[in-house]
Design a protein around this motif. Structure first.
Motif, PDB file in Angstrom:
ATOM      1  N   SER A 173      -9.028  -0.822   5.483  1.00 28.99           N
ATOM      2  CA  SER A 173      -9.961  -0.494   4.402  1.00 28.99           C
ATOM      3  C   SER A 173     -11.408  -0.684   4.859  1.00 28.99           C
ATOM      4  CB  SER A 173      -9.679  -1.365   3.180  1.00 28.99           C
ATOM      5  OG  SER A 173      -8.343  -1.192   2.762  1.00 28.99           O
ATOM      6  N   LYS A 185     -11.339  -1.984  -1.868  1.00 28.69           N
ATOM      7  CA  LYS A 185     -11.330  -3.451  -1.903  1.00 28.69           C
ATOM      8  C   LYS A 185     -10.946  -3.970  -0.512  1.00 28.69           C
ATOM      9  CE  LYS A 185      -9.210  -7.296  -4.311  1.00 28.69           C
ATOM     10  NZ  LYS A 185      -8.117  -7.674  -5.196  1.00 28.69           N
ATOM     11  N   THR A 193      -4.785  -3.764  -0.260  1.00 28.02           N
ATOM     12  CA  THR A 193      -4.726  -2.374  -0.735  1.00 28.02           C
ATOM     13  C   THR A 193      -3.342  -2.101  -1.293  1.00 28.02           C
ATOM     14  OG1 THR A 193      -6.294  -1.759   0.975  1.00 28.02           O
ATOM     15  CG2 THR A 193      -5.032   0.036  -0.020  1.00 28.02           C
ATOM     16  N   ASP A 213      -6.640   5.656   3.564  1.00 31.32           N
ATOM     17  CA  ASP A 213      -6.345   4.280   3.977  1.00 31.32           C
ATOM     18  C   ASP A 213      -5.078   3.889   3.216  1.00 31.32           C
ATOM     19  OD1 ASP A 213      -6.357   1.430   4.107  1.00 31.32           O
ATOM     20  OD2 ASP A 213      -7.883   1.322   2.526  1.00 31.32           O
TER      21      ASP A 213
END
Ligand SMILES: Nc1nc2c(ncn2[C@@H]2O[C@H](COP(=O)(O)OP(=O)(O)OP(=O)(O)O)[C@@H](O)[C@H]2O)c(=O)[nH]1
Ligand SMILES: [Mg+2]
Length: 344
Positions: A173, A185, A193, A213
């Protein structure tokens, strides 16, 4: 756990209106003929792609979608009104499957594309239609057909060009946030995630590309460990995988083994990820403990035929070289959708 990228819905099209039995009744015309009108057609339930949408969240509630019925025919040959179609908007990349069998019914890829999820019932014919020279006063009319009803499973496959995969906490991420304007986040614990994040990478002189991602994978994922492989379908359509490795946890971490473990999970997945081109990158190269081991690891990967990209999402080191490599691969392989659509 409930994911917004899957929705199970029940669709019911409108029933057709009934045909009408009626006879002309007017003064001075003692035996008016049959004049019952036809019923109206029931509305269809239609799935339509809307490029503005990115999730199926709106469809997780309500789960039932009903199109309007056709109204019944009336005397004086009045046809019933057709039921209005019900249009359900879905994002690009929605797969429509039969609810029970999972059979793929449609792959919705283009903005505006439509799929009739449930067809409205035909209106019944009124008695006016049944009059013949021998049967002048038919006393029957048809009932309208029932609207189709079925359960559907909708799945969203993100249309990303590049998928970032790897163990939890390796910095996927963070990398996305560094190379695109996405703000996923990020945290120092595994499984931060929970659903895929998308970002667009824009560089001068190049066509932008979309990166997904994907939540972290672990050994046994194909048997449900961790978050399982649920999200791999999002990378099925990517043209290239970016496999991120991390050794910042210390010498116990064997990146070659990690790489192989994840690849075994990909092999075991029902999706079509086997044989997808992978670029391999070692993350967090800004950390001295990582840099110390990097040379040796580079060699190990070279022996397996992979160039290892050394990157840091913190300092930016190696990121442009990696992006250049992504461009080179993307330019050398066909666009998404080509030849991959059947593999769902
Ligand atoms: N020093 C350093 N730390 C990094 C770098 N990239 C990521 N991190 C840190 O590593 C931790 C995990 O980063 P994430 O980006 O959340 O990792 P992830 O792979 O997305 O993790 P999951 O979502 O759990 O799979 C965070 O504390 C980041 O700040 C880097 O290049 N250098
Ligand atoms: Mg993450």
């Amino acid at each position: 756990m409930k994911f917004a990228d899957e929705a199970i819905i029940n669709v019911k099209a409108g029933d057709g209106g009934n045909g009408c039995v009626s006879f002309r009744r007017e003064r001075f015309i003692p035996r008016g003929g049959p004049d019952g009108g036809d019923g109206g057609k029931g509305g269809d339930v239609i799935l339509q792609v809307d490029a503005q949408l990115t999730t199926l969240l709106d469809l997780t509630y309500p789960k039932q979608f009903r199109a309007q019925k056709g109204t019944h025919g009336k005397g004086k040959k009045q046809t019933g009104r057709n039921g209005e179609d019900l249009i359900i908007r879905v994002p690009v990349g929605t797969l429509v499957r039969e609810g029970q069998s999972g059979e793929l019914l449609q792959d919705l890829l283009v903005d505006g594309q439509r799929f009739i999820a449930a067809a409205g019932g035909r209106g019944g014919r009124g008695n006016a239609r049944f009059a013949t020279s021998t049967l002048r006063a038919p006393r029957h009319a048809e009932k309208g057909d029932q609207g189709q009803e079925r359960n559907l499973r909708l799945e969203l496959k993100l249309l990303a060009d590049v998928g970032i995969i790897g163990y939890p906490n390796v910095g996927k991420s963070t990398l996305l946030s560094r190379i695109s304007s996405a703000r996923p986040k990020i945290a120092d614990y595994p499984f931060t995630t929970l659903t895929p994040n998308l970002g667009v990478v824009i560089r001068e002189d190049h066509k932008p590309f979309v990166v997904a991602d994907i939540p972290g994978l672990i050994g046994g994922a194909s048997k449900g460990a961790g978050l399982g492989l649920t999200f791999l379908r999002h990378v099925e359509r990517t043209r290239l995988l970016l496999h991120l490795l991390n050794i910042s946890e210390g010498p116990s971490r064997n990146p070659v083994k990690d790489f192989q473990t994840i690849n075994q999970e990909l092999e075991a997945s029902p999706s079509s990820l086997q044989g997808k081109i992978q670029l391999v990158a070692l993350s967090k190269i800004d950390l001295p403990s990582v840099r110390e081991r990097a040379k040796g690891i580079e060699h190990q990967f070279a022996k397996m035929g992979y160039r290892l990209y050394l990157i840091s999402s913190q300092t930016g080191e190696g990121l442009e070289a990696l992006i250049e490599a992504v461009y080179r691969v993307l330019e050398s392989i066909p666009d998404q959708g080509d030849g991959q659509q059947g593999n769902s």
